[in-house]
Design a protein around this motif. Structure first.
Motif, PDB file in Angstrom:
ATOM      1  N   LEU A 145       0.795  -1.219   0.000  1.00  0.00           N
ATOM      2  CA  LEU A 145       0.000   0.000   0.000  1.00  0.00           C
ATOM      3  C   LEU A 145       0.833   1.276   0.000  1.00  0.00           C
ATOM      4  O   LEU A 145       0.509   2.236  -0.697  1.00  0.00           O
ATOM      5  N   ALA A 146       1.874   1.316   0.803  1.00  0.00           N
ATOM      6  CA  ALA A 146       2.625   2.557   1.003  1.00  0.00           C
ATOM      7  C   ALA A 146       3.841   2.242   1.862  1.00  0.00           C
ATOM      8  O   ALA A 146       4.142   1.075   2.144  1.00  0.00           O
ATOM      9  N   GLY A 147       4.545   3.308   2.291  1.00  0.00           N
ATOM     10  CA  GLY A 147       5.671   3.144   3.189  1.00  0.00           C
ATOM     11  C   GLY A 147       5.225   2.958   4.630  1.00  0.00           C
ATOM     12  O   GLY A 147       4.049   3.141   4.975  1.00  0.00           O
ATOM     13  N   THR A 148       6.175   2.634   5.490  1.00  0.00           N
ATOM     14  CA  THR A 148       5.821   2.312   6.871  1.00  0.00           C
ATOM     15  C   THR A 148       5.248   3.502   7.626  1.00  0.00           C
ATOM     16  O   THR A 148       4.423   3.332   8.522  1.00  0.00           O
ATOM     17  N   ASP A 149       5.649   4.718   7.257  1.00  0.00           N
ATOM     18  CA  ASP A 149       5.149   5.889   7.981  1.00  0.00           C
ATOM     19  C   ASP A 149       3.666   6.131   7.738  1.00  0.00           C
ATOM     20  O   ASP A 149       3.044   6.922   8.450  1.00  0.00           O
ATOM     21  N   ALA A 150       3.081   5.440   6.759  1.00  0.00           N
ATOM     22  CA  ALA A 150       1.647   5.592   6.486  1.00  0.00           C
ATOM     23  C   ALA A 150       0.786   4.843   7.491  1.00  0.00           C
ATOM     24  O   ALA A 150      -0.443   4.887   7.402  1.00  0.00           O
ATOM     25  N   VAL A 151       1.401   4.175   8.453  1.00  0.00           N
ATOM     26  CA  VAL A 151       0.640   3.366   9.399  1.00  0.00           C
ATOM     27  C   VAL A 151      -0.430   4.196  10.110  1.00  0.00           C
ATOM     28  O   VAL A 151      -1.522   3.693  10.420  1.00  0.00           O
ATOM     29  N   ARG A 152      -0.155   5.450  10.336  1.00  0.00           N
ATOM     30  CA  ARG A 152      -1.124   6.293  11.046  1.00  0.00           C
ATOM     31  C   ARG A 152      -2.323   6.667  10.187  1.00  0.00           C
ATOM     32  O   ARG A 152      -3.304   7.223  10.691  1.00  0.00           O
ATOM     33  N   SER A 153      -2.266   6.378   8.888  1.00  0.00           N
ATOM     34  CA  SER A 153      -3.406   6.637   8.007  1.00  0.00           C
ATOM     35  C   SER A 153      -4.472   5.556   8.097  1.00  0.00           C
ATOM     36  O   SER A 153      -5.529   5.694   7.479  1.00  0.00           O
ATOM     37  N   PHE A 154      -4.199   4.511   8.846  1.00  0.00           N
ATOM     38  CA  PHE A 154      -5.105   3.362   8.893  1.00  0.00           C
ATOM     39  C   PHE A 154      -5.818   3.242  10.228  1.00  0.00           C
ATOM     40  O   PHE A 154      -6.208   2.149  10.640  1.00  0.00           O
ATOM     41  N   GLY A 155      -6.007   4.366  10.899  1.00  0.00           N
ATOM     42  CA  GLY A 155      -6.790   4.355  12.133  1.00  0.00           C
ATOM     43  C   GLY A 155      -6.210   3.430  13.174  1.00  0.00           C
ATOM     44  O   GLY A 155      -5.024   3.495  13.514  1.00  0.00           O
ATOM     45  N   ASP A 156      -7.043   2.528  13.672  1.00  0.00           N
ATOM     46  CA  ASP A 156      -6.639   1.629  14.747  1.00  0.00           C
ATOM     47  C   ASP A 156      -6.275   0.233  14.249  1.00  0.00           C
ATOM     48  O   ASP A 156      -6.304  -0.733  15.023  1.00  0.00           O
ATOM     49  N   ALA A 157      -5.938   0.095  12.973  1.00  0.00           N
ATOM     50  CA  ALA A 157      -5.537  -1.214  12.461  1.00  0.00           C
ATOM     51  C   ALA A 157      -4.377  -1.765  13.274  1.00  0.00           C
ATOM     52  O   ALA A 157      -3.476  -1.033  13.687  1.00  0.00           O
ATOM     53  N   ARG A 158      -4.409  -3.053  13.527  1.00  0.00           N
ATOM     54  CA  ARG A 158      -3.311  -3.705  14.243  1.00  0.00           C
ATOM     55  C   ARG A 158      -2.126  -3.867  13.292  1.00  0.00           C
ATOM     56  O   ARG A 158      -2.282  -3.947  12.065  1.00  0.00           O
ATOM     57  N   ILE A 159      -0.936  -3.958  13.869  1.00  0.00           N
ATOM     58  CA  ILE A 159       0.309  -3.963  13.111  1.00  0.00           C
ATOM     59  C   ILE A 159       1.143  -5.173  13.516  1.00  0.00           C
ATOM     60  O   ILE A 159       1.152  -5.561  14.685  1.00  0.00           O
ATOM     61  N   VAL A 160       1.877  -5.721  12.548  1.00  0.00           N
ATOM     62  CA  VAL A 160       2.926  -6.680  12.869  1.00  0.00           C
ATOM     63  C   VAL A 160       4.111  -6.367  11.961  1.00  0.00           C
ATOM     64  O   VAL A 160       3.939  -6.165  10.755  1.00  0.00           O
ATOM     65  N   VAL A 161       5.295  -6.217  12.549  1.00  0.00           N
ATOM     66  CA  VAL A 161       6.496  -5.841  11.798  1.00  0.00           C
ATOM     67  C   VAL A 161       7.256  -7.106  11.442  1.00  0.00           C
ATOM     68  O   VAL A 161       7.703  -7.850  12.329  1.00  0.00           O
ATOM     69  N   CYS A 162       7.405  -7.356  10.149  1.00  0.00           N
ATOM     70  CA  CYS A 162       7.975  -8.618   9.658  1.00  0.00           C
ATOM     71  C   CYS A 162       9.145  -8.332   8.725  1.00  0.00           C
ATOM     72  O   CYS A 162       9.068  -8.516   7.506  1.00  0.00           O
ATOM     73  N   THR A 163      10.224  -7.846   9.302  1.00  0.00           N
ATOM     74  CA  THR A 163      11.450  -7.598   8.548  1.00  0.00           C
ATOM     75  C   THR A 163      12.602  -8.288   9.256  1.00  0.00           C
ATOM     76  O   THR A 163      12.472  -8.743  10.385  1.00  0.00           O
ATOM     77  N   GLY A 164      13.757  -8.334   8.572  1.00  0.00           N
ATOM     78  CA  GLY A 164      14.955  -8.874   9.192  1.00  0.00           C
ATOM     79  C   GLY A 164      15.523 -10.061   8.443  1.00  0.00           C
ATOM     80  O   GLY A 164      14.778 -10.863   7.871  1.00  0.00           O
ATOM     81  N   SER A 165      16.834 -10.147   8.426  1.00  0.00           N
ATOM     82  CA  SER A 165      17.570 -11.237   7.803  1.00  0.00           C
ATOM     83  C   SER A 165      18.935 -11.283   8.466  1.00  0.00           C
ATOM     84  O   SER A 165      19.287 -10.363   9.224  1.00  0.00           O
ATOM     85  N   PRO A 166      19.745 -12.302   8.201  1.00  0.00           N
ATOM     86  CA  PRO A 166      21.081 -12.307   8.811  1.00  0.00           C
ATOM     87  C   PRO A 166      21.915 -11.092   8.421  1.00  0.00           C
ATOM     88  O   PRO A 166      22.838 -10.722   9.140  1.00  0.00           O
ATOM     89  N   ARG A 167      21.582 -10.462   7.294  1.00  0.00           N
ATOM     90  CA  ARG A 167      22.325  -9.282   6.852  1.00  0.00           C
ATOM     91  C   ARG A 167      21.941  -8.035   7.647  1.00  0.00           C
ATOM     92  O   ARG A 167      22.730  -7.106   7.758  1.00  0.00           O
ATOM     93  N   ASP A 168      20.720  -7.989   8.153  1.00  0.00           N
ATOM     94  CA  ASP A 168      20.269  -6.845   8.953  1.00  0.00           C
ATOM     95  C   ASP A 168      19.165  -7.326   9.888  1.00  0.00           C
ATOM     96  O   ASP A 168      17.989  -7.081   9.660  1.00  0.00           O
ATOM     97  N   TYR A 169      19.557  -7.984  10.953  1.00  0.00           N
ATOM     98  CA  TYR A 169      18.566  -8.596  11.832  1.00  0.00           C
ATOM     99  C   TYR A 169      18.080  -7.655  12.925  1.00  0.00           C
ATOM    100  O   TYR A 169      17.278  -8.051  13.770  1.00  0.00           O
TER     101      TYR A 169
END
Length: 231
Positions: A61-85
């Protein structure tokens, strides 16, 4: 914004659109097949080239900073790898959301004992096992076929890759990353933001911010990880 994948449950956004995020989207579908719980609105990702597209049928949909445009939607952050954990920790700190905005997602095939606990924002993928009095902190990633046995403690933002096995009483400190198939002896400590290589056999405590690998696991080098302030 009102885009949705058509679910009827609580609105949910997945931050990230890479491999872990795609796996989490499939986890959400698996939960909904058992009992409709989530309305998956889509992914938020900071790569502009992905915006307006789809991954596995789920819109970016958009970048992470757009999270506040979605009201009270719940969030889960799913990033990370051995290169940047440490990316998950950085994003959560930047968003600055209260803990109750974060969803906790557990695959229906995972086995979580009644004496175990899982913190906000954590994801437990298929066929993971938490046997007895296991404690997962916030924003922990538990990949498929991970086994956590009695009294294990896993700190915030830690990542346990597929097939990791912890014997009893192990403590994984915040931000640590354990590679696929790593085995850890009972009562060992994996230091904060350390990295354990895939297939390693850990028989000794690992100090913070170090890379260990091998059988048995040995020191390789200092870790290079941008975690910012510790959480």
């Amino acid at each position: 914004m009102t885009m949705s994948t058509g679910g009827t449950g609580e609105p949910l956004l997945i931050v990230g659109a890479g491999g872990f995020a795609r796996e989490t989207a499939q986890l959400v579908h698996a939960i909904n097949e058992v009992s409709p719980a989530w309305d998956l609105l889509g992914h938020l990702d900071d790569d502009p080239a992905k915006h307006g597209g789809k991954v596995d049928g789920v819109p970016v949909l958009a970048g992470t900073d757009a999270v506040r445009s979605f009201g009270d939607a719940r969030i889960v952050v799913c990033t990370g790898s051995p290169r940047d954990y440490a990316s998950r920790a950085r994003i959560v700190r930047r968003l600055g959301l209260p803990p109750d905005r974060y969803a906790t997602l557990v695959h229906p095939s995972a086995c979580v004992s009644r004496t175990s606990s899982i913190g906000p924002g954590s994801v437990v993928l298929a066929q993971a096992v938490l046997t007895a009095a296991v404690t997962l902190g916030a924003h922990v990633s538990v990949m498929p076929h991970v086994t956590l046995t009695h009294d294990d403690e896993v700190g915030d933002f830690a990542t346990l890759a597929a097939g990791v096995r912890l014997a009893g009483g192990v403590r994984v400190e915040p931000g640590a990353y354990l590679g696929s198939g790593a085995l850890v002896r009972e009562t060992r400590v994996i230091g904060y933001y350390s990295l354990v290589g895939m297939g390693a056999v850990v028989t000794r405590d690992i100090p913070p911010e170090q890379v260990w690998a091998g059988v048995p696991a040995r020191y390789v080098r200092q870790a290079t990880v941008d975690h910012g302030a510790l959480s």
